[in-house]
Write a protein that holds these residues in place. Structure first.
Motif, PDB file in Angstrom:
ATOM      1  N   GLU A   1      48.895  67.961 -49.962  1.00  0.00           N
ATOM      2  CA  GLU A   1      48.543  67.314 -48.691  1.00  0.00           C
ATOM      3  C   GLU A   1      49.677  66.380 -48.283  1.00  0.00           C
ATOM      4  OE1 GLU A   1      45.077  64.346 -46.837  1.00  0.00           O
ATOM      5  OE2 GLU A   1      45.008  64.981 -48.947  1.00  0.00           O
ATOM      6  N   VAL A   2      50.054  66.428 -47.033  1.00  0.00           N
ATOM      7  CA  VAL A   2      51.175  65.609 -46.573  1.00  0.00           C
ATOM      8  C   VAL A   2      50.900  65.119 -45.161  1.00  0.00           C
ATOM      9  CG1 VAL A   2      52.448  67.641 -45.765  1.00  0.00           C
ATOM     10  CG2 VAL A   2      53.701  65.544 -46.276  1.00  0.00           C
ATOM     11  N   VAL A   3      51.311  63.880 -44.882  1.00  0.00           N
ATOM     12  CA  VAL A   3      51.230  63.285 -43.547  1.00  0.00           C
ATOM     13  C   VAL A   3      52.627  62.833 -43.165  1.00  0.00           C
ATOM     14  CG1 VAL A   3      50.316  61.401 -42.152  1.00  0.00           C
ATOM     15  CG2 VAL A   3      48.838  62.532 -43.813  1.00  0.00           C
ATOM     16  N   GLY A   4      53.070  63.193 -41.975  1.00  0.00           N
ATOM     17  CA  GLY A   4      54.416  62.852 -41.544  1.00  0.00           C
ATOM     18  C   GLY A   4      54.436  61.792 -40.466  1.00  0.00           C
ATOM     19  N   ILE A   5      55.394  60.873 -40.561  1.00  0.00           N
ATOM     20  CA  ILE A   5      55.643  59.882 -39.509  1.00  0.00           C
ATOM     21  C   ILE A   5      56.884  60.321 -38.755  1.00  0.00           C
ATOM     22  CG2 ILE A   5      56.094  57.461 -38.971  1.00  0.00           C
ATOM     23  CD1 ILE A   5      54.876  56.702 -41.637  1.00  0.00           C
ATOM     24  N   GLU A   6      56.775  60.422 -37.448  1.00  0.00           N
ATOM     25  CA  GLU A   6      57.888  60.884 -36.616  1.00  0.00           C
ATOM     26  C   GLU A   6      57.759  60.238 -35.242  1.00  0.00           C
ATOM     27  OE1 GLU A   6      61.022  62.204 -34.923  1.00  0.00           O
ATOM     28  OE2 GLU A   6      60.700  62.751 -37.035  1.00  0.00           O
ATOM     29  N   ARG A   7      58.885  59.754 -34.702  1.00  0.00           N
ATOM     30  CA  ARG A   7      58.804  59.089 -33.402  1.00  0.00           C
ATOM     31  C   ARG A   7      59.226  59.967 -32.231  1.00  0.00           C
ATOM     32  NH1 ARG A   7      63.513  54.441 -32.919  1.00  0.00           N
ATOM     33  NH2 ARG A   7      65.345  55.793 -32.969  1.00  0.00           N
ATOM     34  N   ASP A   8      59.898  61.096 -32.505  1.00  0.00           N
ATOM     35  CA  ASP A   8      60.292  61.984 -31.415  1.00  0.00           C
ATOM     36  C   ASP A   8      59.069  62.752 -30.924  1.00  0.00           C
ATOM     37  OD1 ASP A   8      62.650  63.433 -29.946  1.00  0.00           O
ATOM     38  OD2 ASP A   8      61.348  65.017 -30.717  1.00  0.00           O
ATOM     39  N   HIS A   9      58.768  62.609 -29.644  1.00  0.00           N
ATOM     40  CA  HIS A   9      57.523  63.180 -29.113  1.00  0.00           C
ATOM     41  C   HIS A   9      57.510  64.700 -29.193  1.00  0.00           C
ATOM     42  CE1 HIS A   9      53.857  63.461 -26.761  1.00  0.00           C
ATOM     43  NE2 HIS A   9      54.463  64.267 -25.916  1.00  0.00           N
ATOM     44  N   ALA A  10      58.633  65.340 -28.886  1.00  0.00           N
ATOM     45  CA  ALA A  10      58.679  66.803 -28.935  1.00  0.00           C
ATOM     46  C   ALA A  10      58.443  67.297 -30.358  1.00  0.00           C
ATOM     47  CB  ALA A  10      60.020  67.306 -28.402  1.00  0.00           C
ATOM     48  N   ALA A  11      59.066  66.627 -31.345  1.00  0.00           N
ATOM     49  CA  ALA A  11      58.858  67.024 -32.737  1.00  0.00           C
ATOM     50  C   ALA A  11      57.409  66.825 -33.150  1.00  0.00           C
ATOM     51  CB  ALA A  11      59.784  66.241 -33.657  1.00  0.00           C
ATOM     52  N   CYS A  12      56.782  65.759 -32.645  1.00  0.00           N
ATOM     53  CA  CYS A  12      55.360  65.533 -32.949  1.00  0.00           C
ATOM     54  C   CYS A  12      54.496  66.635 -32.353  1.00  0.00           C
ATOM     55  CB  CYS A  12      54.924  64.174 -32.419  1.00  0.00           C
ATOM     56  SG  CYS A  12      55.574  62.767 -33.371  1.00  0.00           S
ATOM     57  N   ASP A  13      54.827  67.067 -31.141  1.00  0.00           N
ATOM     58  CA  ASP A  13      54.090  68.181 -30.539  1.00  0.00           C
ATOM     59  C   ASP A  13      54.251  69.443 -31.377  1.00  0.00           C
ATOM     60  OD1 ASP A  13      53.098  66.684 -28.470  1.00  0.00           O
ATOM     61  OD2 ASP A  13      54.574  67.362 -26.994  1.00  0.00           O
ATOM     62  N   THR A  14      55.462  69.666 -31.883  1.00  0.00           N
ATOM     63  CA  THR A  14      55.707  70.825 -32.754  1.00  0.00           C
ATOM     64  C   THR A  14      54.830  70.739 -33.998  1.00  0.00           C
ATOM     65  OG1 THR A  14      57.994  71.098 -32.009  1.00  0.00           O
ATOM     66  CG2 THR A  14      57.439  71.990 -34.188  1.00  0.00           C
ATOM     67  N   ARG A  15      54.808  69.587 -34.616  1.00  0.00           N
ATOM     68  CA  ARG A  15      54.038  69.392 -35.845  1.00  0.00           C
ATOM     69  C   ARG A  15      52.549  69.627 -35.599  1.00  0.00           C
ATOM     70  NH1 ARG A  15      56.081  66.834 -40.050  1.00  0.00           N
ATOM     71  NH2 ARG A  15      54.019  65.959 -40.485  1.00  0.00           N
ATOM     72  N   ARG A  16      52.047  69.064 -34.528  1.00  0.00           N
ATOM     73  CA  ARG A  16      50.613  69.218 -34.242  1.00  0.00           C
ATOM     74  C   ARG A  16      50.266  70.677 -33.995  1.00  0.00           C
ATOM     75  NH1 ARG A  16      51.835  64.588 -30.699  1.00  0.00           N
ATOM     76  NH2 ARG A  16      51.305  62.672 -31.840  1.00  0.00           N
ATOM     77  N   ALA A  17      51.131  71.375 -33.258  1.00  0.00           N
ATOM     78  CA  ALA A  17      50.879  72.794 -32.999  1.00  0.00           C
ATOM     79  C   ALA A  17      50.909  73.605 -34.290  1.00  0.00           C
ATOM     80  CB  ALA A  17      51.911  73.334 -32.004  1.00  0.00           C
ATOM     81  N   ALA A  18      51.681  73.135 -35.278  1.00  0.00           N
ATOM     82  CA  ALA A  18      51.761  73.819 -36.572  1.00  0.00           C
ATOM     83  C   ALA A  18      50.641  73.394 -37.520  1.00  0.00           C
ATOM     84  CB  ALA A  18      53.115  73.544 -37.214  1.00  0.00           C
ATOM     85  N   GLY A  19      49.796  72.467 -37.071  1.00  0.00           N
ATOM     86  CA  GLY A  19      48.695  72.008 -37.906  1.00  0.00           C
ATOM     87  C   GLY A  19      49.101  71.011 -38.972  1.00  0.00           C
ATOM     88  N   LEU A  20      50.226  70.315 -38.773  1.00  0.00           N
ATOM     89  CA  LEU A  20      50.715  69.347 -39.751  1.00  0.00           C
ATOM     90  C   LEU A  20      50.249  67.946 -39.359  1.00  0.00           C
ATOM     91  CD1 LEU A  20      54.374  70.675 -40.097  1.00  0.00           C
ATOM     92  CD2 LEU A  20      52.475  71.061 -41.686  1.00  0.00           C
ATOM     93  N   PRO A  21      49.515  67.247 -40.222  1.00  0.00           N
ATOM     94  CA  PRO A  21      49.057  65.885 -39.916  1.00  0.00           C
ATOM     95  C   PRO A  21      50.227  64.979 -39.551  1.00  0.00           C
ATOM     96  CG  PRO A  21      47.935  66.712 -41.859  1.00  0.00           C
ATOM     97  CD  PRO A  21      49.017  67.709 -41.538  1.00  0.00           C
ATOM     98  N   THR A  22      50.075  64.259 -38.453  1.00  0.00           N
ATOM     99  CA  THR A  22      51.208  63.546 -37.867  1.00  0.00           C
ATOM    100  C   THR A  22      50.806  62.169 -37.372  1.00  0.00           C
ATOM    101  OG1 THR A  22      52.213  65.637 -37.158  1.00  0.00           O
ATOM    102  CG2 THR A  22      52.959  63.635 -36.041  1.00  0.00           C
ATOM    103  N   VAL A  23      51.646  61.187 -37.657  1.00  0.00           N
ATOM    104  CA  VAL A  23      51.547  59.861 -37.054  1.00  0.00           C
ATOM    105  C   VAL A  23      52.767  59.703 -36.162  1.00  0.00           C
ATOM    106  CG1 VAL A  23      51.591  57.377 -37.468  1.00  0.00           C
ATOM    107  CG2 VAL A  23      50.286  58.882 -38.998  1.00  0.00           C
ATOM    108  N   GLU A  24      52.559  59.556 -34.875  1.00  0.00           N
ATOM    109  CA  GLU A  24      53.675  59.419 -33.947  1.00  0.00           C
ATOM    110  C   GLU A  24      54.061  57.950 -33.849  1.00  0.00           C
ATOM    111  OE1 GLU A  24      55.133  60.704 -29.439  1.00  0.00           O
ATOM    112  OE2 GLU A  24      53.266  61.520 -30.286  1.00  0.00           O
ATOM    113  N   GLY A  25      55.247  57.618 -34.318  1.00  0.00           N
ATOM    114  CA  GLY A  25      55.689  56.239 -34.290  1.00  0.00           C
ATOM    115  C   GLY A  25      56.950  56.053 -35.102  1.00  0.00           C
TER     116      GLY A  25
END
Length: 353
Positions: free
Chosen positions: A22-46
């Motif tokens: 299980e993994v959760v990623g922190i990323e501030r780039d909005h496009a990369a966060c959209d990519t992650r969410r579409a891939a089903g990867l838990p994401t914290v945007e910030g």
């Protein structure tokens, strides 16, 4: 649970998920966060600087791939020029001294981000909830920083291993060198053992250590491209300019590609970009070698159908910035004592095509 700092589109996280972690990623780039969410990867945007281990009390392990641009030989070199200052700040963090004022003196704010994994590790230790494993990745010029981290972490009770890993030695169809740090509180830290032969100019793919698999060529991976070697590093296109995001490598890398083509060691692409649609050189052949988004993802050993979001430049920027997922798989599996999927199977990225 693993917390992934600077998670990007999910190079590390795709690998961890494949291994059942299980993994959760922190990323501030909005496009990369959209990519992650579409891939089903838990994401914290910030911004990772706005968070601390106390915000993720379920996290037992840490991954970090800080931005490489200040340290890359293809960049302006501000990180490399500030290396001594960064090492001094690492020692400051180890002594639990504030470094915020020193960070403001850096020409590029991204330079100091390389210290964030150490801040997180030390804060978790001081809070009594240390991360069991740490896995860090960067361009080769950052290895002195990882070695400084290793010295600091050993003093805190970790076993640490550092070194440069060649991506093609782990089945990635790309000659990319990365500086890696792994640390553990349980047992002895180790870097992963290569499964494939190292690419060496002039040495045939079939030659070398018979206990290792042949390196994977660009043509093996995507069905076109270089037949006599793996691909070069995927270029990182940026909104502010830089390398063409649909090409491989920078100007020197492109010259190498053209040399491969002119020597007859190149399978032309016809299924994606018609030759007549590309500018031609004096020989009447395509003068620009372009990759599709799918091709570039496969060369990074990401799933071919990874759902990249954003503009074309943003999508290729994410691919170029990503950790090669097969390399990440080996690093994580070794750090966690998980059996590595057989390299004799087709790479997962290619199988998803």
């Amino acid at each position: 649970m693993i917390i992934d700092l600077f998670a990007g589109p999910g190079g590390w996280d795709v690998a961890a998920t494949r291994l059942g972690l299980e993994v959760v990623g922190i990323e501030r780039d909005h496009a990369a966060c959209d990519t992650r969410r579409a891939a089903g990867l838990p994401t914290v945007e910030g911004d990772v600087r706005d968070y601390r281990p106390a915000d993720f009390l379920d996290a037992t392990d840490l991954i970090g791939s800080p931005p490489c641009q200040p340290y890359s030989v293809g960049g302006k070199g501000r990180g490399r020029a500030a290396l001594d200052a960064v090492l001094d700040m690492a020692d400051g963090l180890a002594a639990r001294e504030p470094v915020a004022q020193a960070l403001t003196g850096l020409d590029d704010e991204r330079t100091g981000l390389v210290l964030e994994p150490l801040r997180w590790a030390l804060e978790a230790l001081d809070a009594g909830h240390p991360f069991k494993t740490l896995m860090l990745e960067q361009v080769p010029t950052v290895l002195p920083v990882w070695e400084a981290f290793a010295r600091i972490l050993r003093a805190e009770g970790y076993s640490v291993a550092t070194g440069r890993l060649a991506a093609e030695e782990y089945g990635v169809p790309q000659t990319r060198i990365r500086a890696i740090l792994t640390a553990t509180l349980n047992g002895e830290a180790r870097l992963p053992t290569p499964t494939h032969r190292r690419y060496r100019k002039g040495v045939a793919q079939a030659d070398g250590d018979l206990n290792l698999l042949p390196w994977v060529s660009m043509a093996d991976a995507i069905g076109w491209g270089m037949t006599d070697r793996p691909a070069l590093t995927i270029a990182v296109g940026t909104a502010a300019g830089g390398a063409d995001p649909s090409c491989v490598g920078g100007s020197g890398a492109r010259a190498t590609l053209y040399g491969e083509r002119d020597a007859g060691r190149w399978i032309e692409c016809s299924r994606l970009v018609p030759a007549e649609a590309l500018p031609a050189n004096r020989g009447g052949r395509p003068d620009t070698i372009r990759l599709s988004e799918q091709d570039a993802a496969i060369l990074q050993s990401l799933p071919a159908d990874h759902p990249f979001h954003g503009t074309k430049t943003k999508r290729f920027e994410q691919i170029g910035n990503a950790v090669p997922s097969l390399l990440a798989t080996h690093v994580i599996a070794t750090a966690h004592g998980i059996p590595i999927p057989s390299p004799r199977q087709a790479p997962a990225a290619r199988a998803a095509a």
